[in-house]
Design a protein around this motif. Structure first.
Motif, PDB file in Angstrom:
ATOM      1  N   MET A  31       0.859  -1.177   0.000  1.00 17.45           N
ATOM      2  CA  MET A  31       0.000   0.000   0.000  1.00 17.45           C
ATOM      3  C   MET A  31       0.903   1.237   0.000  1.00 17.45           C
ATOM      4  O   MET A  31       1.785   1.363   0.829  1.00 17.45           O
ATOM      5  CB  MET A  31      -0.896  -0.018   1.243  1.00 17.45           C
ATOM      6  CG  MET A  31      -1.918   1.083   1.282  1.00 17.45           C
ATOM      7  SD  MET A  31      -3.021   0.974   2.714  1.00 17.45           S
ATOM      8  CE  MET A  31      -4.297  -0.079   2.069  1.00 17.45           C
ATOM      9  N   SER A  32       0.681   2.151  -0.922  1.00 18.01           N
ATOM     10  CA  SER A  32       1.495   3.357  -1.003  1.00 18.01           C
ATOM     11  C   SER A  32       0.933   4.436  -0.084  1.00 18.01           C
ATOM     12  O   SER A  32      -0.247   4.409   0.291  1.00 18.01           O
ATOM     13  CB  SER A  32       1.546   3.865  -2.442  1.00 18.01           C
ATOM     14  OG  SER A  32       0.258   4.287  -2.842  1.00 18.01           O
ATOM     15  N   VAL A  33       1.790   5.385   0.272  1.00 22.87           N
ATOM     16  CA  VAL A  33       1.359   6.497   1.108  1.00 22.87           C
ATOM     17  C   VAL A  33       1.920   7.785   0.530  1.00 22.87           C
ATOM     18  O   VAL A  33       3.061   7.828   0.084  1.00 22.87           O
ATOM     19  CB  VAL A  33       1.792   6.323   2.585  1.00 22.87           C
ATOM     20  CG1 VAL A  33       3.294   6.312   2.733  1.00 22.87           C
ATOM     21  CG2 VAL A  33       1.184   7.405   3.464  1.00 22.87           C
ATOM     22  N   LEU A  34       1.090   8.809   0.528  1.00 21.64           N
ATOM     23  CA  LEU A  34       1.515  10.149   0.168  1.00 21.64           C
ATOM     24  C   LEU A  34       1.406  10.981   1.432  1.00 21.64           C
ATOM     25  O   LEU A  34       0.364  10.961   2.110  1.00 21.64           O
ATOM     26  CB  LEU A  34       0.615  10.732  -0.931  1.00 21.64           C
ATOM     27  CG  LEU A  34       0.839  12.214  -1.258  1.00 21.64           C
ATOM     28  CD1 LEU A  34       2.215  12.421  -1.897  1.00 21.64           C
ATOM     29  CD2 LEU A  34      -0.260  12.728  -2.163  1.00 21.64           C
ATOM     30  N   VAL A  35       2.469  11.686   1.757  1.00 18.01           N
ATOM     31  CA  VAL A  35       2.489  12.565   2.924  1.00 18.01           C
ATOM     32  C   VAL A  35       2.549  13.989   2.396  1.00 18.01           C
ATOM     33  O   VAL A  35       3.461  14.331   1.648  1.00 18.01           O
ATOM     34  CB  VAL A  35       3.724  12.283   3.811  1.00 18.01           C
ATOM     35  CG1 VAL A  35       3.755  13.246   4.984  1.00 18.01           C
ATOM     36  CG2 VAL A  35       3.731  10.840   4.271  1.00 18.01           C
ATOM     37  N   GLY A  73      -4.357   8.699   7.414  1.00 18.25           N
ATOM     38  CA  GLY A  73      -3.882   9.112   8.725  1.00 18.25           C
ATOM     39  C   GLY A  73      -3.435  10.555   8.726  1.00 18.25           C
ATOM     40  O   GLY A  73      -3.637  11.293   7.759  1.00 18.25           O
ATOM     41  N   PHE A  74      -2.812  10.957   9.843  1.00 18.63           N
ATOM     42  CA  PHE A  74      -2.305  12.322   9.966  1.00 18.63           C
ATOM     43  C   PHE A  74      -1.116  12.324  10.907  1.00 18.63           C
ATOM     44  O   PHE A  74      -0.866  11.360  11.648  1.00 18.63           O
ATOM     45  CB  PHE A  74      -3.391  13.290  10.465  1.00 18.63           C
ATOM     46  CG  PHE A  74      -3.820  13.034  11.885  1.00 18.63           C
ATOM     47  CD1 PHE A  74      -3.108  13.541  12.956  1.00 18.63           C
ATOM     48  CD2 PHE A  74      -4.946  12.277  12.152  1.00 18.63           C
ATOM     49  CE1 PHE A  74      -3.498  13.304  14.264  1.00 18.63           C
ATOM     50  CE2 PHE A  74      -5.357  12.031  13.457  1.00 18.63           C
ATOM     51  CZ  PHE A  74      -4.626  12.541  14.518  1.00 18.63           C
ATOM     52  N   ALA A  75      -0.391  13.432  10.882  1.00 20.22           N
ATOM     53  CA  ALA A  75       0.717  13.657  11.806  1.00 20.22           C
ATOM     54  C   ALA A  75       0.771  15.144  12.113  1.00 20.22           C
ATOM     55  O   ALA A  75       0.536  15.970  11.230  1.00 20.22           O
ATOM     56  CB  ALA A  75       2.032  13.198  11.192  1.00 20.22           C
ATOM     57  N   GLY A  81      -0.012  -2.017   9.645  1.00 16.87           N
ATOM     58  CA  GLY A  81       0.707  -3.256   9.382  1.00 16.87           C
ATOM     59  C   GLY A  81       1.181  -3.400   7.942  1.00 16.87           C
ATOM     60  O   GLY A  81       1.573  -4.479   7.522  1.00 16.87           O
ATOM     61  N   ARG A  82       1.160  -2.315   7.210  1.00 16.35           N
ATOM     62  CA  ARG A  82       1.546  -2.353   5.791  1.00 16.35           C
ATOM     63  C   ARG A  82       2.742  -1.458   5.490  1.00 16.35           C
ATOM     64  O   ARG A  82       3.037  -1.207   4.331  1.00 16.35           O
ATOM     65  CB  ARG A  82       0.368  -1.946   4.923  1.00 16.35           C
ATOM     66  CG  ARG A  82      -0.819  -2.874   5.108  1.00 16.35           C
ATOM     67  CD  ARG A  82      -2.005  -2.399   4.339  1.00 16.35           C
ATOM     68  NE  ARG A  82      -3.152  -3.224   4.683  1.00 16.35           N
ATOM     69  CZ  ARG A  82      -4.239  -3.283   3.970  1.00 16.35           C
ATOM     70  NH1 ARG A  82      -4.349  -2.582   2.861  1.00 16.35           N
ATOM     71  NH2 ARG A  82      -5.242  -4.036   4.338  1.00 16.35           N
ATOM     72  N   GLY A  83       3.365  -0.908   6.521  1.00 13.37           N
ATOM     73  CA  GLY A  83       4.536  -0.060   6.326  1.00 13.37           C
ATOM     74  C   GLY A  83       4.226   1.400   6.081  1.00 13.37           C
ATOM     75  O   GLY A  83       5.141   2.212   5.948  1.00 13.37           O
ATOM     76  N   ILE A  84       2.946   1.757   6.031  1.00 23.20           N
ATOM     77  CA  ILE A  84       2.571   3.153   5.781  1.00 23.20           C
ATOM     78  C   ILE A  84       3.090   4.064   6.892  1.00 23.20           C
ATOM     79  O   ILE A  84       3.643   5.130   6.624  1.00 23.20           O
ATOM     80  CB  ILE A  84       1.040   3.288   5.632  1.00 23.20           C
ATOM     81  CG1 ILE A  84       0.635   2.823   4.239  1.00 23.20           C
ATOM     82  CG2 ILE A  84       0.568   4.709   5.885  1.00 23.20           C
ATOM     83  CD1 ILE A  84      -0.852   2.922   3.977  1.00 23.20           C
ATOM     84  N   VAL A 136       6.493   8.494   8.749  1.00 25.09           N
ATOM     85  CA  VAL A 136       7.357   9.129   9.745  1.00 25.09           C
ATOM     86  C   VAL A 136       8.705   9.462   9.126  1.00 25.09           C
ATOM     87  O   VAL A 136       9.232  10.571   9.312  1.00 25.09           O
ATOM     88  CB  VAL A 136       7.542   8.234  10.993  1.00 25.09           C
ATOM     89  CG1 VAL A 136       8.607   8.811  11.918  1.00 25.09           C
ATOM     90  CG2 VAL A 136       6.235   8.068  11.735  1.00 25.09           C
ATOM     91  N   GLN A 137       9.282   8.538   8.381  1.00 22.98           N
ATOM     92  CA  GLN A 137      10.581   8.800   7.779  1.00 22.98           C
ATOM     93  C   GLN A 137      10.525   9.983   6.820  1.00 22.98           C
ATOM     94  O   GLN A 137      11.448  10.789   6.767  1.00 22.98           O
ATOM     95  CB  GLN A 137      11.113   7.541   7.094  1.00 22.98           C
ATOM     96  CG  GLN A 137      11.531   6.497   8.114  1.00 22.98           C
ATOM     97  CD  GLN A 137      11.945   5.176   7.503  1.00 22.98           C
ATOM     98  OE1 GLN A 137      11.442   4.757   6.471  1.00 22.98           O
ATOM     99  NE2 GLN A 137      12.872   4.504   8.162  1.00 22.98           N
ATOM    100  N   GLU A 138       9.456  10.109   6.076  1.00 20.29           N
ATOM    101  CA  GLU A 138       9.328  11.251   5.166  1.00 20.29           C
ATOM    102  C   GLU A 138       9.171  12.550   5.939  1.00 20.29           C
ATOM    103  O   GLU A 138       9.764  13.569   5.592  1.00 20.29           O
ATOM    104  CB  GLU A 138       8.149  11.044   4.219  1.00 20.29           C
ATOM    105  CG  GLU A 138       8.075  12.132   3.172  1.00 20.29           C
ATOM    106  CD  GLU A 138       7.054  11.872   2.090  1.00 20.29           C
ATOM    107  OE1 GLU A 138       6.512  12.863   1.569  1.00 20.29           O
ATOM    108  OE2 GLU A 138       6.809  10.690   1.757  1.00 20.29           O
ATOM    109  N   ILE A 139       8.390  12.528   7.002  1.00 19.97           N
ATOM    110  CA  ILE A 139       8.178  13.742   7.796  1.00 19.97           C
ATOM    111  C   ILE A 139       9.474  14.189   8.456  1.00 19.97           C
ATOM    112  O   ILE A 139       9.830  15.368   8.388  1.00 19.97           O
ATOM    113  CB  ILE A 139       7.055  13.523   8.830  1.00 19.97           C
ATOM    114  CG1 ILE A 139       5.709  13.402   8.104  1.00 19.97           C
ATOM    115  CG2 ILE A 139       7.029  14.657   9.861  1.00 19.97           C
ATOM    116  CD1 ILE A 139       4.590  12.854   8.961  1.00 19.97           C
ATOM    117  N   VAL A 140      10.204  13.277   9.085  1.00 21.06           N
ATOM    118  CA  VAL A 140      11.445  13.701   9.753  1.00 21.06           C
ATOM    119  C   VAL A 140      12.497  14.137   8.731  1.00 21.06           C
ATOM    120  O   VAL A 140      13.308  15.019   9.025  1.00 21.06           O
ATOM    121  CB  VAL A 140      11.993  12.646  10.741  1.00 21.06           C
ATOM    122  CG1 VAL A 140      10.978  12.353  11.838  1.00 21.06           C
ATOM    123  CG2 VAL A 140      12.447  11.396  10.069  1.00 21.06           C
ATOM    124  N   ALA A 141      12.459  13.582   7.534  1.00 15.38           N
ATOM    125  CA  ALA A 141      13.390  14.019   6.488  1.00 15.38           C
ATOM    126  C   ALA A 141      13.092  15.463   6.062  1.00 15.38           C
ATOM    127  O   ALA A 141      14.001  16.193   5.661  1.00 15.38           O
ATOM    128  CB  ALA A 141      13.314  13.081   5.280  1.00 15.38           C
TER     129      ALA A 141
END
Length: 174
Positions: free
Chosen positions: A1-5, A68-70, A93-96, A101-106
């Motif tokens: 499953m892909s995620v766009l942040v 989701g949100f952050a 459970g799909r790595g999203i 989180v990794q994209e946000i902290v980057a």
């Protein structure tokens, strides 16, 4: 499953508000809290995320669906705080969450802190995994009392750095 942040805009606020209710509902199990008489939970962090210049709200989507949100706070401080983070149950459970989180902290390199509760075993596993995969061995964990809440167990805080510096060393992030 892909995620766009992406940064959440004022137009996204109604969607994030509905996700917020799910988030607070999930936490209510651990905290033993009921919603207010109107069926909502406290939303001061939600308001701050959209109104305070030192905060950044993010919306996580998978395809055209909210996932989701952050909320990040203290953007201009020496340590950024991932204040609130939520992934809907159907996307877990799909790595999203890890990818988000990794994209946000980057996007905000430097020193980071994240708090969670020991009573939430899924959060314990998730945040330790995030720290290890994001910072390798350069992360710390400590328990801190919850301000103005002596009746609840302390929060667990994970600290790590991205883009330079080690947690707690006072080194500026590059």
């Amino acid at each position: 499953m892909s995620v766009l942040v992406r940064p959440a805009t004022a137009a996204d606020r109604p969607t994030v508000e509905r996700l917020w209710l799910m988030f607070r509902h999930d936490l209510s199990e651990m905290e033993g809290l009921l919603p207010g008489p109107d069926g909502t939970f406290r939303s001061d962090r939600l308001r701050s995320a959209f109104t305070d210049a030192d905060w950044a709200p993010y919306l996580l989507t998978s395809g055209d669906r909210p996932a989701g949100f952050a909320f990040v706070r203290d953007l201009t401080g020496p340590v950024r705080v991932l204040n609130s983070f939520f992934v809907v149950r159907g996307a877990r459970g799909r790595g999203i969450g890890l990818r988000a989180v990794q994209e946000i902290v980057a996007r905000h390199p430097g020193r980071w802190e994240v708090a969670f509760q020991d009573a939430n075993p899924a959060a314990v596993r998730f945040w330790r995994r995030v720290a290890a995969e994001t910072a390798g061995e350069a992360w710390t964990e400590e328990r801190r009392p919850v301000p103005r809440r002596p009746d609840v167990p302390p929060d667990v805080w994970i600290s790590f750095s991205t883009g330079g510096g080690r947690p707690g060393d006072g080194a500026p992030a590059e």
